[in-house]
Design a protein around this motif. Structure first.
Motif, mmCIF file in Angstrom:
data_model
loop_
_atom_site.group_PDB
_atom_site.id
_atom_site.type_symbol
_atom_site.label_atom_id
_atom_site.label_comp_id
_atom_site.label_asym_id
_atom_site.label_seq_id
_atom_site.Cartn_x
_atom_site.Cartn_y
_atom_site.Cartn_z
ATOM 1 N N LEU A 1 0.232 -0.961 -0.214
ATOM 2 C CA LEU A 1 0.363 0.277 0.097
ATOM 3 C C LEU A 1 0.800 1.273 0.290
ATOM 4 C CD1 LEU A 1 -2.993 -0.464 2.702
ATOM 5 C CD2 LEU A 1 -2.986 -0.681 -0.041
ATOM 6 N N ARG A 2 1.960 1.249 0.624
ATOM 7 C CA ARG A 2 2.932 2.507 0.580
ATOM 8 C C ARG A 2 3.391 2.286 -0.373
ATOM 9 N NH1 ARG A 2 6.428 0.230 3.981
ATOM 10 N NH2 ARG A 2 4.872 0.883 5.954
ATOM 11 N N VAL A 3 3.979 1.644 -1.363
ATOM 12 C CA VAL A 3 4.222 1.729 -2.718
ATOM 13 C C VAL A 3 3.476 2.084 -3.489
ATOM 14 C CG1 VAL A 3 5.103 0.766 -4.420
ATOM 15 C CG2 VAL A 3 6.174 -0.117 -2.040
ATOM 16 N N LEU A 4 2.235 1.503 -3.421
ATOM 17 C CA LEU A 4 0.979 2.123 -4.406
ATOM 18 C C LEU A 4 0.649 4.038 -3.935
ATOM 19 C CD1 LEU A 4 -1.003 -0.996 -5.062
ATOM 20 C CD2 LEU A 4 0.446 0.623 -6.252
ATOM 21 N N GLY A 5 1.012 4.450 -3.162
ATOM 22 C CA GLY A 5 0.583 5.432 -2.491
ATOM 23 C C GLY A 5 -0.808 5.851 -1.783
ATOM 24 N N LEU A 6 -1.553 4.323 -1.142
ATOM 25 C CA LEU A 6 -2.163 4.445 -0.557
ATOM 26 C C LEU A 6 -2.375 4.331 1.179
ATOM 27 C CD1 LEU A 6 -3.829 1.653 -2.901
ATOM 28 C CD2 LEU A 6 -4.099 4.157 -2.278
ATOM 29 N N PRO A 7 -3.807 4.246 1.750
ATOM 30 C CA PRO A 7 -3.198 4.614 3.185
ATOM 31 C C PRO A 7 -3.286 3.212 3.344
ATOM 32 C CG PRO A 7 -5.669 5.152 2.586
ATOM 33 C CD PRO A 7 -4.070 4.894 1.124
ATOM 34 N N GLN A 8 -2.308 3.635 4.935
ATOM 35 C CA GLN A 8 -2.023 2.152 5.461
ATOM 36 C C GLN A 8 -3.024 1.855 6.184
ATOM 37 O OE1 GLN A 8 2.791 1.708 6.812
ATOM 38 N NE2 GLN A 8 2.850 3.691 5.508
ATOM 39 N N GLN A 9 -3.270 0.661 6.545
ATOM 40 C CA GLN A 9 -4.135 0.175 7.525
ATOM 41 C C GLN A 9 -3.466 -0.668 9.158
ATOM 42 O OE1 GLN A 9 -7.557 1.231 6.541
ATOM 43 N NE2 GLN A 9 -6.267 1.928 4.413
ATOM 44 N N GLY A 10 -4.453 0.000 9.416
ATOM 45 C CA GLY A 10 -4.271 -1.003 11.205
ATOM 46 C C GLY A 10 -3.737 -2.269 11.560
ATOM 47 N N TRP A 11 -4.699 -2.661 10.038
ATOM 48 C CA TRP A 11 -5.127 -4.652 10.474
ATOM 49 C C TRP A 11 -5.197 -5.382 11.590
ATOM 50 C CZ3 TRP A 11 -6.564 -4.778 5.538
ATOM 51 C CH2 TRP A 11 -6.346 -4.097 4.289
ATOM 52 N N LEU A 12 -4.854 -6.344 12.005
ATOM 53 C CA LEU A 12 -4.486 -6.972 13.287
ATOM 54 C C LEU A 12 -5.301 -5.838 14.945
ATOM 55 C CD1 LEU A 12 -1.954 -9.648 12.537
ATOM 56 C CD2 LEU A 12 -4.442 -9.505 12.700
ATOM 57 N N GLU A 13 -4.130 -4.581 14.550
ATOM 58 C CA GLU A 13 -4.378 -3.682 15.407
ATOM 59 C C GLU A 13 -5.742 -3.114 16.128
ATOM 60 O OE1 GLU A 13 -0.888 -1.931 16.223
ATOM 61 O OE2 GLU A 13 0.218 -3.338 16.054
ATOM 62 N N ASP A 14 -6.471 -3.323 14.184
ATOM 63 C CA ASP A 14 -7.565 -2.206 14.820
ATOM 64 C C ASP A 14 -8.810 -2.603 14.622
ATOM 65 O OD1 ASP A 14 -9.670 -0.229 13.821
ATOM 66 O OD2 ASP A 14 -8.976 0.581 11.662
ATOM 67 N N PRO A 15 -9.393 -2.781 16.172
ATOM 68 C CA PRO A 15 -10.569 -3.846 16.321
ATOM 69 C C PRO A 15 -11.869 -3.495 14.968
ATOM 70 C CG PRO A 15 -10.164 -1.802 17.946
ATOM 71 C CD PRO A 15 -9.348 -1.265 16.743
ATOM 72 N N SER A 16 -11.845 -2.712 14.259
ATOM 73 C CA SER A 16 -12.811 -3.212 13.423
ATOM 74 C C SER A 16 -12.454 -3.893 11.937
ATOM 75 C CB SER A 16 -13.718 -0.936 12.630
ATOM 76 O OG SER A 16 -11.953 -0.678 11.988
ATOM 77 N N GLN A 17 -10.709 -4.180 11.510
ATOM 78 C CA GLN A 17 -10.364 -5.071 10.609
ATOM 79 C C GLN A 17 -9.853 -5.691 11.521
ATOM 80 O OE1 GLN A 17 -7.000 -2.460 8.611
ATOM 81 N NE2 GLN A 17 -8.851 -0.313 8.390
ATOM 82 N N ALA A 18 -9.493 -6.441 12.390
ATOM 83 C CA ALA A 18 -8.942 -7.440 12.645
ATOM 84 C C ALA A 18 -9.862 -8.656 12.737
ATOM 85 C CB ALA A 18 -8.516 -7.757 14.515
ATOM 86 N N MET A 19 -11.124 -8.936 12.427
ATOM 87 C CA MET A 19 -11.763 -9.586 12.604
ATOM 88 C C MET A 19 -11.894 -10.316 10.631
ATOM 89 S SD MET A 19 -13.223 -12.450 14.158
ATOM 90 C CE MET A 19 -13.459 -12.119 15.500
ATOM 91 N N VAL A 20 -11.661 -9.719 9.938
ATOM 92 C CA VAL A 20 -11.596 -9.691 9.077
ATOM 93 C C VAL A 20 -10.694 -10.076 8.285
ATOM 94 C CG1 VAL A 20 -11.451 -8.498 6.362
ATOM 95 C CG2 VAL A 20 -13.231 -7.393 7.906
ATOM 96 N N VAL A 21 -9.513 -9.864 9.048
ATOM 97 C CA VAL A 21 -8.350 -10.384 8.359
ATOM 98 C C VAL A 21 -8.132 -11.553 8.782
ATOM 99 C CG1 VAL A 21 -6.065 -10.869 9.157
ATOM 100 C CG2 VAL A 21 -6.650 -8.368 8.721
ATOM 101 N N ILE A 22 -8.996 -11.396 9.671
ATOM 102 C CA ILE A 22 -9.071 -13.831 10.567
ATOM 103 C C ILE A 22 -9.818 -14.361 9.283
ATOM 104 C CG2 ILE A 22 -9.701 -15.313 12.705
ATOM 105 C CD1 ILE A 22 -7.376 -13.766 13.280
#
Length: 321
Positions: free
Chosen positions: A166-187
């Motif tokens: 995402l950094r190379v593409l110039g897109l905003p980075q995400q919290g993923w496993l440290e974001d409560p709203s995204q962690a279950m999606v990653v799982i």
């Protein structure tokens, strides 16, 4: 010469000997069946003892334990249905239930759809098709530890591969496993990586078992590939779909290993599932009685859902069992 002369006499004597009585033949058959049955049980009993010792006995003991308050050291205290009543007002358990429900809603339909898509794609006669099928199935046999390590490597917010892309593409980075709203999606994504192979194999076997005459008849009637699939192939796959749905549903409700190897229920308990909460209650807080009650509640929930799906499938005449 003597031997030649004696053999006809022996054969004649054997012909004159009376045949075994019906009662004797019946007794011989019973002895033979008994011997064969004992030989069969001799092979079965060791495995049966292991199964009973590791499943039936713990289940019975856990039920009696669910009626007690016990920390593993002090004498047990009988509380009757107190542990089950506590489950009704346990807000942390309710949160774990909704986290599990979210995972089920994300994982089960996606795993069925992805498995069907991959099975259709792999149901072709092309070069290296065996290699492609093997590559799809490899993640299924990977251990939970390997999947957890791979998840951390890919979705770590600081040095994960996904954020680097995402950094190379110039897109905003995400919290993923440290974001409560995204962690279950990653799982869910990593669960699909490991478990979609199961539904793929099941669907692939069903597709190869579909009668070619039906597809040929549909093509003669003017149906294109898409119409032939939904009109001919999909009805043939409905029993397999019911079976795969129930299997994936039971596995989703029992999610534990991937959570344990990645987030440990975090962040802020956003990935704390029922089984992980049960493990924490029983083996960290040493509330074995309450943990057993939660386990039986989970068993009852799984049984009700499974029976509901089976009854619905049989009434719609698409049963997979």
């Amino acid at each position: 010469m003597t031997r030649v002369a004696v053999e006809p006499e022996v054969q004649a004597e054997r012909r004159r000997a009376p045949a075994p009585a019906p009662a004797q033949r019946s007794a011989a058959k019973r002895r033979r069946r008994l011997r064969e049955g004992l030989e069969g049980w001799g092979f079965v009993v060791p495995a049966l003892v292991i199964v009973l010792g590791l499943s039936i006995f713990p289940a019975i003991w856990a039920f009696f334990l669910s009626l007690q308050k016990w920390n593993g050291f002090s004498p047990a205290e009988n509380v009757g249905l107190g542990n089950y009543q506590q489950m009704v007002t346990d807000s942390e358990l309710h949160d774990a239930f909704f986290h599990t429900l979210l995972y089920v809603l994300l994982f089960v339909p996606t795993s069925i759809g992805l498995g069907l898509f991959l099975a259709v794609a792999l149901n072709r006669r092309i070069r290296f098709i065996g290699l492609y099928r093997t590559a799809i199935f490899v993640p299924f046999v990977a251990s939970a530890a390997v999947t957890g390590i791979l998840t951390t490597y890919l979705f770590n917010p600081q040095f994960g591969l996904v954020n680097n892309v995402l950094r190379v593409l110039g897109l905003p980075q995400q919290g993923w496993l440290e974001d409560p709203s995204q962690a279950m999606v990653v799982i869910t994504i990593m669960s699909l990586w490991g478990q979609a192979a199961f539904t793929t194999v099941i669907y692939l076997a069903a597709l190869q078992d579909t009668p070619a005459e039906l597809l040929e008849a549909a093509r003669i009637d003017g149906a294109n590939k898409w119409e032939a699939f939904w009109a001919v192939v999909w009805p043939q796959l409905m029993p397999v779909t019911i079976f795969a749905t129930i299997w994936q549903l039971i596995g989703a409700i029992q999610l534990f290993d991937l959570v344990y190897t990645t987030t440990r229920g975090g962040p802020l308990n956003a990935t704390q599932t029922i089984v992980y909460y049960l493990w924490q209650t029983a083996f960290q807080k040493l509330q074995f009685g309450y943990g057993s009650a939660v386990a039986y509640g989970l068993f009852a929930l799984t049984l009700i859902i499974t029976i509901g799906v089976v009854v619905y499938s049989r009434r719609s005449k698409t049963e997979g069992f």
